[in-house]
Every structure is written in structure tokens, then in C-alpha cells.
Design an enzyme around this catalytic site. Sequence first.
Site, short mmCIF file in Angstrom:
data_model
loop_
_atom_site.label_atom_id
_atom_site.label_comp_id
_atom_site.label_asym_id
_atom_site.label_seq_id
_atom_site.Cartn_x
_atom_site.Cartn_y
_atom_site.Cartn_z
N ASN A 110 21.20 12.41 -8.17
CA ASN A 110 19.89 12.27 -7.52
C ASN A 110 18.84 12.92 -8.40
OD1 ASN A 110 17.86 11.84 -5.62
ND2 ASN A 110 18.37 13.65 -4.42
N ASP A 147 26.08 16.67 -3.67
CA ASP A 147 27.20 17.15 -2.87
C ASP A 147 26.84 16.95 -1.39
OD1 ASP A 147 25.47 19.18 -2.20
OD2 ASP A 147 26.56 20.75 -3.26
N HIS A 191 15.22 14.70 -8.09
CA HIS A 191 14.39 15.31 -7.05
C HIS A 191 13.14 15.91 -7.68
CE1 HIS A 191 13.32 17.44 -3.43
NE2 HIS A 191 13.22 18.55 -4.12
N ASP A 227 20.10 18.48 -1.42
CA ASP A 227 19.57 18.90 -2.73
C ASP A 227 20.22 20.18 -3.24
OD1 ASP A 227 17.89 16.68 -2.63
OD2 ASP A 227 16.26 17.79 -1.70
N ARG A 239 25.38 6.50 12.66
CA ARG A 239 25.06 6.72 11.24
C ARG A 239 26.29 6.55 10.34
NH1 ARG A 239 20.25 9.22 8.78
NH2 ARG A 239 20.82 9.58 6.61
C1 GRF Z 1 10.41 10.70 -7.13
O1 GRF Z 1 9.47 11.64 -7.56
C2 GRF Z 1 11.54 11.35 -6.39
O2 GRF Z 1 11.89 12.60 -6.89
C3 GRF Z 1 10.96 11.49 -5.01
O3 GRF Z 1 10.27 10.28 -4.81
C4 GRF Z 1 9.81 9.79 -6.06
C5 GRF Z 1 10.25 8.38 -6.19
O4 GRF Z 1 9.38 7.67 -6.98
N1 GRF Z 1 11.97 11.74 -4.02
P1 GRF Z 1 9.66 6.16 -7.38
O5 GRF Z 1 10.00 5.37 -6.14
O6 GRF Z 1 10.80 6.17 -8.39
O7 GRF Z 1 8.38 5.72 -8.00
#
Ligand code: GRF
Length: 205
Positions: A110, A144, A112, A148, A68
Amino acid sequence: MTTPARLVVLISGGGSNLAALLRACEDPGYGAEVVAVGADRPSAAGLALAEAAGVPTFVERVGVYPERTDWDAALTDQVAAHEPDLVIAAGFLKLVGPRFLAEFSGRYLNTHNSLLPAFPGIHGPKEALEYGVKLAGATLFVVDDGMDTGAIIAQVAVPVLDDDDLEALTERIKVAEREQLVHTLGRMVREGWQVQGRRVRLGPA
Ligand code: GRF
């Protein structure tokens, strides 16, 4: 930061957040441009959106590397080659490694789909629904080395309605999440931002 700010966007899926960013960046006053889009899988549908917009793309699959850490190094090099001011994970379903984090420390964001610190990981809306919370939402944060756990830049809440199923809640979150990403990122590149410990403040120092 260069003007307009150079963004590399990382995706794994449909790329609706990417699409919103590409649209916003069409306005020169927005202050940013997407200079490349990367994915961890060739099937990420958002890659086609980037190609249609004339934005260079790349794919780095974990599975083709013996370790990885080799993937992490290759991803770091691919992203660095585009000299980004900011790297945005927008539905990117991989945790990056130490090399990537060192290279883009404080510049890797990111989005989330939960109100962190509740429901980290890849099943935010499902876990929110199962838990029975009445407010769900989305969080933009500085990545970080945790999952999340980084300093929170912005959050937006949406109601969980009595008759919601996973699809309805996921979509309501995504609409608010896209607006938040575009709005907040625009402010960051135009006005700057400061991080003190876990507290993030938009605007000049
Ligand atoms: C978003 O809601 C993100 O937070 C989650 O996956 C979704 C991605 O959507 N991890 P997209 O690919 O931008 O349509």
C-alpha cells in the site's frame, strides 16, 4: 515472480499513482506489467485510465454483499483470477479482510500519504497540517492486518511550507509519492526484497 512481474492495482479515486505505474510499465526494462485494475466503487476515475490502456478492470462494492467477509472473498477471487505477483493498493480506501490477506500475504503493498507511523487512516495530509509537523511525506509498506501498520519498504519526506493549505500539501506529497512508488516497485521486481521482522531490505538475499 514471473517476468515481467504481474501487478494488480486497486484504486478508489483518480488514479494518479496508477497512471504513473502504467507509464513506467510501457518500458519493457521496468520489469512489470499491470494485468488488471480493481476498484471498490464504479465512480473511481482511475478505471477509465486502465480501460484506455487496454487493461481489464473490475469493481467490487462492499454494499452489495450481505457481510463484509463476502465482499472480501469476492475481491480475493477477482484479484486471484489475474494471478498477480504483487497487488498494489494505490489510493484504495478499504481495509481488506482475512481471506485477502491470507491469499496475498507478503505480496500486498500500500502507498500511504503520510510518514507512518504518524497519521494513519484516510486524512494523513490534513492531520499533518493540523498537527503542525514540518515534514510530511509518503510511505510504501507491506500490508498486514492493522490499519497502515505493516513493514515499511520506503519513505519519502516533503517540507510543509508556512503558507500551505490542504490542497498544496496533498499535491506536493502526491508528486513525491508517485515517484517513490514507481522507483521502489521497479527495484523490487528487478532486484527482489527481503523482510525480516519489521525490517525490509531491497535487493537479493
Ligand atoms: C494517494 O495520495 C494515497 O496515498 C491516498 O490517496 C491518494 C490516491 O491518489 N490514500 P490517486 O488516486 O493515485 O491519484
